[in-house]
Motif scaffolding. Sequence first.
Motif, PDB file in Angstrom:
ATOM      1  N   MET A  61      50.530   9.954  -4.278  1.00 29.94           N
ATOM      2  CA  MET A  61      50.558   8.545  -4.596  1.00 29.94           C
ATOM      3  C   MET A  61      50.683   8.037  -5.856  1.00 29.94           C
ATOM      4  SD  MET A  61      46.363   8.148  -3.937  1.00 29.94           S
ATOM      5  CE  MET A  61      45.557   9.462  -3.925  1.00 29.94           C
ATOM      6  N   ARG A  62      51.062   6.894  -5.841  1.00 29.81           N
ATOM      7  CA  ARG A  62      51.003   6.325  -7.367  1.00 29.81           C
ATOM      8  C   ARG A  62      49.699   5.230  -7.451  1.00 29.81           C
ATOM      9  NH1 ARG A  62      57.095   3.935  -8.458  1.00 29.81           N
ATOM     10  NH2 ARG A  62      58.410   6.012  -7.964  1.00 29.81           N
ATOM     11  N   ASN A  63      49.548   5.400  -8.836  1.00 27.75           N
ATOM     12  CA  ASN A  63      47.914   4.654  -9.201  1.00 27.75           C
ATOM     13  C   ASN A  63      46.803   4.994  -8.199  1.00 27.75           C
ATOM     14  OD1 ASN A  63      49.795   2.673 -10.654  1.00 27.75           O
ATOM     15  ND2 ASN A  63      50.452   1.673  -8.849  1.00 27.75           N
ATOM     16  N   GLY A  64      46.697   6.293  -8.235  1.00 26.39           N
ATOM     17  CA  GLY A  64      45.629   6.681  -7.346  1.00 26.39           C
ATOM     18  C   GLY A  64      44.167   6.498  -8.438  1.00 26.39           C
ATOM     19  N   ILE A  65      43.021   6.624  -7.560  1.00 24.14           N
ATOM     20  CA  ILE A  65      41.838   6.369  -8.294  1.00 24.14           C
ATOM     21  C   ILE A  65      41.007   7.530  -7.671  1.00 24.14           C
ATOM     22  CG2 ILE A  65      42.083   3.850  -8.464  1.00 24.14           C
ATOM     23  CD1 ILE A  65      40.036   3.331  -6.214  1.00 24.14           C
ATOM     24  N   ARG A  66      39.835   7.944  -8.417  1.00 25.88           N
ATOM     25  CA  ARG A  66      38.704   8.770  -8.146  1.00 25.88           C
ATOM     26  C   ARG A  66      37.438   7.563  -7.754  1.00 25.88           C
ATOM     27  NH1 ARG A  66      39.562  12.163 -11.525  1.00 25.88           N
ATOM     28  NH2 ARG A  66      40.805  13.654 -10.355  1.00 25.88           N
ATOM     29  N   LEU A  67      37.055   7.561  -6.647  1.00 25.98           N
ATOM     30  CA  LEU A  67      35.897   6.291  -6.260  1.00 25.98           C
ATOM     31  C   LEU A  67      34.846   7.105  -6.332  1.00 25.98           C
ATOM     32  CD1 LEU A  67      35.752   3.232  -5.851  1.00 25.98           C
ATOM     33  CD2 LEU A  67      36.069   3.914  -3.423  1.00 25.98           C
ATOM     34  N   ARG A  68      33.934   6.395  -6.829  1.00 29.11           N
ATOM     35  CA  ARG A  68      32.430   7.007  -7.064  1.00 29.11           C
ATOM     36  C   ARG A  68      31.535   5.992  -6.333  1.00 29.11           C
ATOM     37  NH1 ARG A  68      32.106  11.465 -10.258  1.00 29.11           N
ATOM     38  NH2 ARG A  68      34.225  11.977 -11.552  1.00 29.11           N
ATOM     39  N   ALA A  69      31.420   4.855  -6.425  1.00 30.45           N
ATOM     40  CA  ALA A  69      30.547   3.673  -5.731  1.00 30.45           C
ATOM     41  C   ALA A  69      31.254   2.515  -5.503  1.00 30.45           C
ATOM     42  CB  ALA A  69      29.615   3.648  -6.822  1.00 30.45           C
ATOM     43  N   VAL A  70      30.790   2.135  -4.568  1.00 30.71           N
ATOM     44  CA  VAL A  70      31.374   0.732  -4.062  1.00 30.71           C
ATOM     45  C   VAL A  70      30.283  -0.255  -3.567  1.00 30.71           C
ATOM     46  CG1 VAL A  70      32.870  -0.506  -2.201  1.00 30.71           C
ATOM     47  CG2 VAL A  70      33.000   2.083  -2.670  1.00 30.71           C
ATOM     48  N   ASP A  71      30.497  -1.269  -4.624  1.00 31.40           N
ATOM     49  CA  ASP A  71      29.212  -2.497  -4.279  1.00 31.40           C
ATOM     50  C   ASP A  71      27.925  -2.098  -4.301  1.00 31.40           C
ATOM     51  OD1 ASP A  71      28.956  -5.052  -4.685  1.00 31.40           O
ATOM     52  OD2 ASP A  71      29.405  -5.487  -2.465  1.00 31.40           O
ATOM     53  N   GLY A  72      27.552  -1.071  -5.256  1.00 33.21           N
ATOM     54  CA  GLY A  72      26.185  -0.444  -5.055  1.00 33.21           C
ATOM     55  C   GLY A  72      26.017   0.552  -4.258  1.00 33.21           C
ATOM     56  N   VAL A  73      27.045   0.781  -3.357  1.00 28.66           N
ATOM     57  CA  VAL A  73      26.764   2.009  -2.550  1.00 28.66           C
ATOM     58  C   VAL A  73      27.260   3.186  -3.209  1.00 28.66           C
ATOM     59  CG1 VAL A  73      27.273   2.988  -0.259  1.00 28.66           C
ATOM     60  CG2 VAL A  73      26.654   0.584  -0.466  1.00 28.66           C
ATOM     61  N   ALA A  74      26.776   4.147  -3.175  1.00 32.53           N
ATOM     62  CA  ALA A  74      27.427   5.606  -3.913  1.00 32.53           C
ATOM     63  C   ALA A  74      27.943   6.198  -2.855  1.00 32.53           C
ATOM     64  CB  ALA A  74      26.150   6.520  -4.453  1.00 32.53           C
ATOM     65  N   LEU A  75      28.935   7.135  -3.345  1.00 33.56           N
ATOM     66  CA  LEU A  75      29.742   8.058  -2.251  1.00 33.56           C
ATOM     67  C   LEU A  75      29.207   9.453  -2.657  1.00 33.56           C
ATOM     68  CD1 LEU A  75      33.507   6.723  -2.663  1.00 33.56           C
ATOM     69  CD2 LEU A  75      31.626   6.181  -1.017  1.00 33.56           C
ATOM     70  N   GLN A  77      30.496  12.312  -2.854  1.00 32.51           N
ATOM     71  CA  GLN A  77      31.401  12.828  -3.696  1.00 32.51           C
ATOM     72  C   GLN A  77      32.566  12.022  -4.049  1.00 32.51           C
ATOM     73  OE1 GLN A  77      33.878  16.122  -2.132  1.00 32.51           O
ATOM     74  NE2 GLN A  77      33.357  15.630   0.202  1.00 32.51           N
ATOM     75  N   PRO A  78      33.151  12.135  -5.218  1.00 39.56           N
ATOM     76  CA  PRO A  78      34.283  11.241  -5.445  1.00 39.56           C
ATOM     77  C   PRO A  78      35.540  11.061  -4.432  1.00 39.56           C
ATOM     78  CG  PRO A  78      33.751  12.297  -7.291  1.00 39.56           C
ATOM     79  CD  PRO A  78      32.973  13.110  -6.233  1.00 39.56           C
ATOM     80  N   ALA A  79      35.862   9.934  -4.100  1.00 40.31           N
ATOM     81  CA  ALA A  79      37.142   9.977  -2.986  1.00 40.31           C
ATOM     82  C   ALA A  79      38.401   9.533  -3.800  1.00 40.31           C
ATOM     83  CB  ALA A  79      36.683   8.725  -2.068  1.00 40.31           C
ATOM     84  N   THR A  80      39.471  10.328  -3.699  1.00 47.11           N
ATOM     85  CA  THR A  80      40.788  10.272  -4.441  1.00 47.11           C
ATOM     86  C   THR A  80      41.449   9.404  -3.267  1.00 47.11           C
ATOM     87  OG1 THR A  80      40.597  12.295  -5.500  1.00 47.11           O
ATOM     88  CG2 THR A  80      42.772  11.300  -5.483  1.00 47.11           C
TER      89      THR A  80
END
Length: 208
Positions: A61-75, A77-80
Amino acid sequence: MRYVMLAVLVILTGCGSARDRASDSIDALRARFDGMGSVCGDPSLIGETIGVVDGRGECGMRNGIRLRAVDGVALSQPATIRCETARQLKTWINTAARPAVGNEGGGVAELKVAASYACRTRNHKVGAKLSEHSKGNAIDIAAVRLVDGTEMSVLRDWRSRTYGPMLKQMHKGACGTFGTTLGPGSDGFHEDHFHYDVADYRGGPYCK
């Protein structure tokens, strides 16, 4: 009368402990991601921008991210994933997960991520089409952890009287937010997690 007063004291002490645990959990969450940047132009999406993710064939993919938290909710493990997947995850949290949980256990604290980006076929079947996971379009959620530490597991609690209705409400609420919503009873491959992806189907969302 003395026993009544003692019982009241025990109850109040227990309530105080629950409040303390909730407060400690929220503070720990804030400290955990303190100083980390936002992604996708949204301050509530915490993680890192990783850019191009190369994969075999049509994977990546292009412009990928490694997401760790969403609006105060933790993940857990990081989500790519892609930004579009992250944005829809935020929508699901606020329109389905949080309303389903309400004030139970202090609310939603963490999502247990079972899978995100992976260059593979659907359900790991040889010769099958590429999974939306291979494009950063999908995320799998195995459990929802509450502020007080309670874990609502898709595998364990889907049919339970206590948390089953909440999990079913979350699953139902994902339909339309995501292009694909799969869970227990869908196809035998999703008994222990929710699969959400942002695939665009001409006939509308696929939910099962």
